[in-house]
Scaffold this active site. Structure first.
Site, PDB file in Angstrom:
ATOM      1  N   ARG A 171       0.861  -1.180   0.000  1.00 18.91           N
ATOM      2  CA  ARG A 171       0.000   0.000   0.000  1.00 18.91           C
ATOM      3  C   ARG A 171       0.899   1.232   0.000  1.00 18.91           C
ATOM      4  O   ARG A 171       2.035   1.193   0.487  1.00 18.91           O
ATOM      5  CB  ARG A 171      -0.902   0.018   1.236  1.00 18.91           C
ATOM      6  CG  ARG A 171      -1.834  -1.187   1.355  1.00 18.91           C
ATOM      7  CD  ARG A 171      -2.639  -1.126   2.648  1.00 18.91           C
ATOM      8  NE  ARG A 171      -3.572  -2.240   2.766  1.00 18.91           N
ATOM      9  CZ  ARG A 171      -3.296  -3.391   3.371  1.00 18.91           C
ATOM     10  NH1 ARG A 171      -2.095  -3.577   3.925  1.00 18.91           N
ATOM     11  NH2 ARG A 171      -4.201  -4.350   3.435  1.00 18.91           N
ATOM     12  N   HIS A 214      -4.249  -9.618   3.619  1.00 20.08           N
ATOM     13  CA  HIS A 214      -5.710  -9.633   3.732  1.00 20.08           C
ATOM     14  C   HIS A 214      -6.135 -10.578   4.850  1.00 20.08           C
ATOM     15  O   HIS A 214      -5.686 -11.718   4.904  1.00 20.08           O
ATOM     16  CB  HIS A 214      -6.346 -10.105   2.414  1.00 20.08           C
ATOM     17  CG  HIS A 214      -6.235  -9.108   1.305  1.00 20.08           C
ATOM     18  ND1 HIS A 214      -6.314  -9.455  -0.030  1.00 20.08           N
ATOM     19  CD2 HIS A 214      -6.042  -7.764   1.326  1.00 20.08           C
ATOM     20  CE1 HIS A 214      -6.189  -8.374  -0.774  1.00 20.08           C
ATOM     21  NE2 HIS A 214      -6.019  -7.337   0.022  1.00 20.08           N
ATOM     22  N   ARG A 258      -0.352  -2.133  -6.524  1.00 18.31           N
ATOM     23  CA  ARG A 258      -0.607  -3.276  -5.634  1.00 18.31           C
ATOM     24  C   ARG A 258      -1.613  -4.229  -6.278  1.00 18.31           C
ATOM     25  O   ARG A 258      -1.428  -5.452  -6.261  1.00 18.31           O
ATOM     26  CB  ARG A 258      -1.122  -2.746  -4.296  1.00 18.31           C
ATOM     27  CG  ARG A 258      -1.604  -3.793  -3.299  1.00 18.31           C
ATOM     28  CD  ARG A 258      -2.003  -3.075  -2.013  1.00 18.31           C
ATOM     29  NE  ARG A 258      -2.862  -3.865  -1.153  1.00 18.31           N
ATOM     30  CZ  ARG A 258      -2.425  -4.689  -0.198  1.00 18.31           C
ATOM     31  NH1 ARG A 258      -1.132  -4.855  -0.023  1.00 18.31           N
ATOM     32  NH2 ARG A 258      -3.282  -5.346   0.570  1.00 18.31           N
ATOM     33  N   HIS A 274      -2.061   2.680  -5.540  1.00 17.89           N
ATOM     34  CA  HIS A 274      -2.702   1.442  -5.093  1.00 17.89           C
ATOM     35  C   HIS A 274      -2.943   0.492  -6.264  1.00 17.89           C
ATOM     36  O   HIS A 274      -3.020  -0.726  -6.069  1.00 17.89           O
ATOM     37  CB  HIS A 274      -4.021   1.755  -4.388  1.00 17.89           C
ATOM     38  CG  HIS A 274      -4.449   0.695  -3.415  1.00 17.89           C
ATOM     39  ND1 HIS A 274      -3.770   0.435  -2.240  1.00 17.89           N
ATOM     40  CD2 HIS A 274      -5.471  -0.194  -3.447  1.00 17.89           C
ATOM     41  CE1 HIS A 274      -4.366  -0.552  -1.592  1.00 17.89           C
ATOM     42  NE2 HIS A 274      -5.396  -0.956  -2.304  1.00 17.89           N
ATOM     43  N   LYS A 282      -2.385  -2.204   7.800  1.00 17.93           N
ATOM     44  CA  LYS A 282      -3.821  -2.092   8.018  1.00 17.93           C
ATOM     45  C   LYS A 282      -4.270  -3.141   9.027  1.00 17.93           C
ATOM     46  O   LYS A 282      -3.908  -4.308   8.926  1.00 17.93           O
ATOM     47  CB  LYS A 282      -4.554  -2.294   6.689  1.00 17.93           C
ATOM     48  CG  LYS A 282      -6.025  -1.933   6.731  1.00 17.93           C
ATOM     49  CD  LYS A 282      -6.625  -2.003   5.341  1.00 17.93           C
ATOM     50  CE  LYS A 282      -8.090  -1.599   5.355  1.00 17.93           C
ATOM     51  NZ  LYS A 282      -8.678  -1.655   3.991  1.00 17.93           N
ATOM     52  N   TYR A 306      -9.351 -10.578  -7.183  1.00 19.20           N
ATOM     53  CA  TYR A 306      -8.367 -10.506  -8.262  1.00 19.20           C
ATOM     54  C   TYR A 306      -8.540 -11.629  -9.280  1.00 19.20           C
ATOM     55  O   TYR A 306      -7.976 -11.558 -10.371  1.00 19.20           O
ATOM     56  CB  TYR A 306      -6.952 -10.520  -7.679  1.00 19.20           C
ATOM     57  CG  TYR A 306      -6.679  -9.310  -6.822  1.00 19.20           C
ATOM     58  CD1 TYR A 306      -6.557  -8.051  -7.394  1.00 19.20           C
ATOM     59  CD2 TYR A 306      -6.585  -9.412  -5.438  1.00 19.20           C
ATOM     60  CE1 TYR A 306      -6.326  -6.927  -6.615  1.00 19.20           C
ATOM     61  CE2 TYR A 306      -6.355  -8.296  -4.653  1.00 19.20           C
ATOM     62  CZ  TYR A 306      -6.230  -7.061  -5.247  1.00 19.20           C
ATOM     63  OH  TYR A 306      -6.016  -5.952  -4.473  1.00 19.20           O
TER      64      TYR A 306
END
Length: 380
Positions: free
Chosen positions: A243, A361, A338, A335, A268, A370
């Site tokens: 990120r 994640h 990424r 982003h 995150k 994705y």
């Protein structure tokens, strides 16, 4: 070496920084290529807007051909005050919580509820961005209530309010989810009410596919960047799937060349994770280290004030300028690098659970998006 003299510059009351190059065509030709730098025919002077990070970009953009002097200002401190008022404010608040503003139009009881709501978020160590979001969304409800105490609301009251917010105020699906999360936090965490908010139907979010660049576009973007720092940061975002906030937060000690890994701290969700360091990326980092001195424990990519990190906004501007030079018209921020990293791994057949770990994640469903941007199945 050529000289660029910085001086105060105003157009119709708007503040800019003037760049006096003493009619040097070589420097003028270089400035013409720099994003957002313009020429004033009236004042016979180049100028650019006062934006965070632009002084550093100007230094790096012109370092090979010219030196910069603030002799048009009374002093260097006057120049810094003129250029970086926003940076100074942010620097003061780095180690402090976001300033809590007094909200007008609330009853004393609801104002107290808002203070307790904010205090509990801090006690639970929520991030400042989450606190700002939750506080703002909860405040929107309190403003509508006027003198009615928020703790008297029923399930039907909440439902009617959400219909009002979506239909009358036109809030988006994402905002509706954030507002419900804030309301849920207040009733369940502060008032210890049973999780009644789950009984409120949530609007279905639009399923937007993440924007990506193909490998040819990635190569064109990276190769268009001549500045070593900028190229290294963009390549790092793509090669490790970081990120933008993770790139600028990296410390020099986070790169382990012996184990060929990079440690991402407090990403995150306040989770650390490890990502792989590619041999190509290691070579670029070593070239960067030869040109830019880093200190142990300091930021890997420093900003224009020593000891501070490079700004997210500046890196976004670097990417946009690189896209313009490369002729890439497809929309996408840092982003998107990424997103491209994840999609290209899926194209190559990498297991999706491995990609989940690399991206950090917590939910596999997030990574599975994705699959819809990959061409692996389409080419079978």
């Amino acid at each position: 070496m050529n000289t660029i003299v910085l001086k105060p510059f105003f157009i119709q009351g708007t503040r800019y920084v003037g760049l006096d190059v003493r009619r040097n065509p070589a420097v003028g030709s270089l400035l013409r290529k720099m994003p957002k730098v313009k020429w004033s025919q009236v004042h016979k002077c180049w100028f650019f807007p006062v934006l965070t990070g632009w002084y550093t970009q100007l230094q790096e953009f012109t370092r090979e051909i010219a030196s910069i002097t603030p002799s048009g200002f009374a002093s260097e401190s006057a120049l810094e005050f003129f250029l970086f008022p926003a940076i100074k404010e942010r620097k003061k608040s780095v180690s402090k919580p976001a300033r809590v503003l007094v909200v007008q139009g609330l009853s004393e009881e609801n104002r107290q509820a808002l203070e307790e709501f904010t205090r509990l978020l801090r006690l639970k160590a929520y991030s400042e961005s989450t606190i700002r979001t939750y506080r703002n969304e909860f405040t929107q409800l309190l403003k509508v209530l006027r003198n009615r105490p928020v703790n008297t609301l029923t399930l039907d009251d909440i439902k009617r309010y959400m219909v009002y917010a979506m239909q009358e105020k036109g809030i988006s699906e994402n905002t509706a989810h954030s507002r419900l999360n804030a309301i849920k936090f207040y009733f369940e965490q502060l008032l210890n009410v049973d999780p009644f908010v789950w009984a409120i139907p949530r609007p279905k979010k639009a399923e937007k596919l993440p924007g990506i660049f193909n490998q040819e576009e990635i190569s064109a973007i990276i190769n268009s960047v001549k500045n070593t720092k900028h190229k290294t940061m963009l390549m790092l975002a793509y090669s490790a799937g970081l990120r933008v906030s993770e790139v600028v937060a990296l410390r020099a000690d986070d790169v382990d060349s012996k184990r060929m890994i990079i440690l991402i701290r407090r990403a995150k969700g306040k989770k650390d994770r490890i990502v792989s360091l590619s041999p190509v990326m290691l070579v670029m980092l070593r070239e960067y280290a030869r040109e830019y001195a880093t200190t142990k424990g300091g930021y890997l990519f420093e900003g224009n004030i020593k000891g501070t990190s490079y700004s997210v906004r500046s890196l976004q501007e670097v990417l946009q300028a690189a896209k313009n030079r490369a002729g890439v018209i497809k929309p996408g921020s840092v982003h998107a690098l990424r997103h491209s990293f994840a999609t290209h791994l899926i194209d190559k057949g990498t297991d999706v659970t491995m990609i989940q770990k690399l991206l950090g994640h917590s939910d596999l469903k997030t990574t599975l998006r994705y699959l819809h941007t990959s061409n692996r199945d389409l080419l079978r």
